[in-house]
Design a protein around this motif. Structure first.
Motif, short mmCIF file in Angstrom:
data_model
loop_
_atom_site.label_atom_id
_atom_site.label_comp_id
_atom_site.label_asym_id
_atom_site.label_seq_id
_atom_site.Cartn_x
_atom_site.Cartn_y
_atom_site.Cartn_z
N ALA A 35 -44.03 -31.24 23.88
CA ALA A 35 -45.33 -31.05 24.54
C ALA A 35 -45.58 -29.57 24.83
O ALA A 35 -46.70 -29.07 24.66
N SER A 36 -44.54 -28.86 25.22
CA SER A 36 -44.68 -27.43 25.52
C SER A 36 -45.00 -26.63 24.26
O SER A 36 -45.82 -25.70 24.30
N ILE A 37 -44.37 -26.98 23.14
CA ILE A 37 -44.62 -26.23 21.90
C ILE A 37 -46.04 -26.51 21.41
O ILE A 37 -46.70 -25.63 20.83
N TYR A 38 -46.53 -27.71 21.66
CA TYR A 38 -47.92 -28.05 21.32
C TYR A 38 -48.89 -27.17 22.12
O TYR A 38 -49.86 -26.64 21.58
N GLU A 39 -48.60 -27.03 23.42
CA GLU A 39 -49.48 -26.23 24.26
C GLU A 39 -49.36 -24.74 23.96
O GLU A 39 -50.35 -24.01 24.00
N LEU A 40 -48.16 -24.30 23.61
CA LEU A 40 -47.99 -22.90 23.24
C LEU A 40 -48.73 -22.59 21.94
O LEU A 40 -49.31 -21.51 21.78
N GLU A 52 -46.41 -21.41 12.97
CA GLU A 52 -46.02 -22.25 11.84
C GLU A 52 -45.48 -23.53 12.48
O GLU A 52 -44.28 -23.67 12.72
N TYR A 53 -46.41 -24.44 12.78
CA TYR A 53 -46.13 -25.54 13.70
C TYR A 53 -44.96 -26.44 13.26
O TYR A 53 -44.10 -26.76 14.09
N PRO A 54 -44.88 -26.87 12.00
CA PRO A 54 -43.74 -27.72 11.61
C PRO A 54 -42.40 -27.04 11.83
O PRO A 54 -41.43 -27.68 12.24
N VAL A 55 -42.33 -25.73 11.58
CA VAL A 55 -41.08 -25.00 11.79
C VAL A 55 -40.75 -24.95 13.28
O VAL A 55 -39.59 -25.14 13.68
N ALA A 56 -41.76 -24.72 14.12
CA ALA A 56 -41.54 -24.66 15.56
C ALA A 56 -41.05 -26.01 16.10
O ALA A 56 -40.13 -26.06 16.91
N VAL A 57 -41.68 -27.09 15.66
CA VAL A 57 -41.27 -28.43 16.10
C VAL A 57 -39.84 -28.72 15.66
O VAL A 57 -39.02 -29.22 16.44
N SER A 61 -36.60 -29.21 18.26
CA SER A 61 -35.88 -30.48 18.15
C SER A 61 -34.43 -30.25 17.77
O SER A 61 -33.51 -30.88 18.32
N ALA A 62 -34.20 -29.36 16.81
CA ALA A 62 -32.85 -29.08 16.34
C ALA A 62 -32.00 -28.45 17.44
O ALA A 62 -30.82 -28.80 17.60
N TYR A 63 -32.58 -27.55 18.19
CA TYR A 63 -31.83 -26.93 19.29
C TYR A 63 -31.34 -27.97 20.28
O TYR A 63 -30.18 -27.98 20.71
N ALA A 101 -47.97 -11.52 12.99
CA ALA A 101 -48.11 -12.17 14.30
C ALA A 101 -47.70 -13.64 14.23
O ALA A 101 -47.04 -14.15 15.14
N ARG A 102 -48.09 -14.31 13.17
CA ARG A 102 -47.80 -15.74 13.03
C ARG A 102 -46.29 -16.00 13.00
O ARG A 102 -45.79 -16.92 13.65
N THR A 103 -45.58 -15.20 12.23
CA THR A 103 -44.12 -15.39 12.14
C THR A 103 -43.45 -15.01 13.46
O THR A 103 -42.53 -15.70 13.91
N ALA A 104 -43.92 -13.92 14.07
CA ALA A 104 -43.32 -13.49 15.34
C ALA A 104 -43.55 -14.52 16.43
O ALA A 104 -42.63 -14.85 17.21
N TYR A 105 -44.75 -15.06 16.52
CA TYR A 105 -45.05 -16.09 17.52
C TYR A 105 -44.14 -17.31 17.34
O TYR A 105 -43.67 -17.90 18.31
N THR A 106 -43.94 -17.70 16.09
CA THR A 106 -43.15 -18.90 15.81
C THR A 106 -41.70 -18.72 16.23
O THR A 106 -41.11 -19.59 16.89
N LEU A 107 -41.12 -17.59 15.89
CA LEU A 107 -39.73 -17.33 16.27
C LEU A 107 -39.58 -17.26 17.78
O LEU A 107 -38.62 -17.80 18.36
N LEU A 108 -40.52 -16.59 18.44
CA LEU A 108 -40.49 -16.51 19.90
C LEU A 108 -40.62 -17.89 20.52
O LEU A 108 -39.91 -18.22 21.48
N ALA A 109 -41.51 -18.71 19.99
CA ALA A 109 -41.74 -20.05 20.54
C ALA A 109 -40.49 -20.91 20.49
O ALA A 109 -40.16 -21.61 21.46
N VAL A 110 -39.76 -20.85 19.38
CA VAL A 110 -38.54 -21.65 19.23
C VAL A 110 -37.49 -21.22 20.26
O VAL A 110 -36.84 -22.06 20.89
N LEU A 111 -37.34 -19.93 20.46
CA LEU A 111 -36.36 -19.43 21.41
C LEU A 111 -36.81 -19.68 22.85
O LEU A 111 -36.01 -20.09 23.71
N TYR A 112 -38.07 -19.44 23.11
CA TYR A 112 -38.61 -19.60 24.46
C TYR A 112 -38.53 -21.05 24.93
O TYR A 112 -38.12 -21.33 26.07
N ILE A 113 -38.89 -21.98 24.06
CA ILE A 113 -38.88 -23.40 24.45
C ILE A 113 -37.55 -24.07 24.10
O ILE A 113 -36.87 -24.63 24.96
N GLY A 114 -37.17 -24.01 22.83
CA GLY A 114 -36.00 -24.73 22.37
C GLY A 114 -34.69 -24.22 22.96
O GLY A 114 -33.91 -24.98 23.55
N LYS A 115 -34.46 -22.92 22.81
CA LYS A 115 -33.21 -22.34 23.29
C LYS A 115 -33.06 -22.49 24.80
O LYS A 115 -32.00 -22.89 25.29
#
Length: 265
Positions: A35-40, A52-57, A61-63, A101-115
């Motif tokens: 839900a958080s990654i959707y809102e981000l 890159e939404y599928p990668v972020a999801v 999930s993997a983390y 920007a798109r790639t940077a946002y995605t990497l940040l999102a995974v670490l910010y939420i998932g990690k």
């Protein structure tokens, strides 16, 4: 205010109830993460470059899955490498403008939420005391939110930061004091296996980090020009609005346990 407190209490009760059952708790973390990654992603879309939404999801999930199965330490390097490669590769098939920007946002999102969510799994997985420490960290962060708002509303006069105009120095300091006292008192529970001074340090650092997490998410919303990241939780805005303080707070609690030598790597 009443609606916010009631809804907050219901959310807290659900969370605390799930802690007793490890996999129920991990499933709850996964729901919060997705839900958080959707809102981000919504915030990033406003900025003009969605994730890159599928990668972020997949990353979030993997983390959580790897941490819940005690495989994160072994496979985190490979996971991060895979996320980086997938983000840059898939990004090539979108518009070239905004690629960076798109790639940077995605990497940040995974670490910010998932990690950051994995620290709750790591705390819960500690033998014997993990469940009790998880109760403890959730209560400390929840009290930081509650008393920061309550004391700030009651006696707050000095603005803490322009990022979040309603937060006050008095509310922030008051929350830290209350949470520290509660954390010290909680060390009287034999299940926690903590000394009073360890509880004091845990309370201070967890409360400060929780407030920092709240402010960090406020900065993201202010940058996107919105009041809330979503509307999934009545009276609280979105899921990310409700759990932003937990992302930093859980990390701080876990890190402090290592800093104090209570947990060994």
């Amino acid at each position: 205010m009443t609606r916010r407190i009631v809804v907050g209490a219901i959310v807290a009760a659900i969370g605390l109830g799930c802690v007793s059952y490890a996999w129920c708790f991990y499933l709850l973390l996964l729901v919060i993460g997705l839900a958080s990654i959707y809102e981000l992603n919504y915030l990033c879309e406003i900025k003009g470059q969605p994730l890159e939404y599928p990668v972020a999801v997949f990353g979030v999930s993997a983390y959580l899955l790897l941490s819940a199965t005690d495989l994160l330490r072994k496979w985190e390097g490979a996971l991060l490498a895979g996320i980086v490669i997938a983000t840059f590769w898939i990004g090539m098939y979108g518009e070239q403008k905004g690629y960076f920007a798109r790639t940077a946002y995605t990497l940040l999102a995974v670490l910010y939420i998932g990690k950051l969510l994995t620290y709750f799994v790591l705390i819960r997985e500690v033998p014997v005391v993990g469940m009790w420490w998880t109760f403890d960290v959730i209560v400390l962060i929840a009290l930081t939110d509650i008393f920061g708002m309550f004391i700030g509303t009651l006696i707050g006069r000095h603005q803490l930061t322009k990022i979040s105009p309603k937060k006050t120095v008095e509310g922030s300091a008051g929350a830290i004091v209350v949470v520290t006292l509660v954390s010290i008192a909680a060390t009287g529970l034999p299940q926690l296996h903590l000394l009073w001074w360890q509880g004091a340090i845990l309370g201070i650092l967890t409360s400060v980090a929780a407030q920092a997490g709240d402010l960090a998410e406020s900065a993201l919303k202010r940058d996107a020009g919105v009041k809330d990241a979503g509307s999934m939780i009545a009276g609280h805005g979105g899921v990310l609005d409700r759990f932003d303080s937990y992302l930093f707070g859980g990390m701080a609690f876990f890190g402090t346990l290592h800093l104090l030598g209570i947990l060994q790597l």
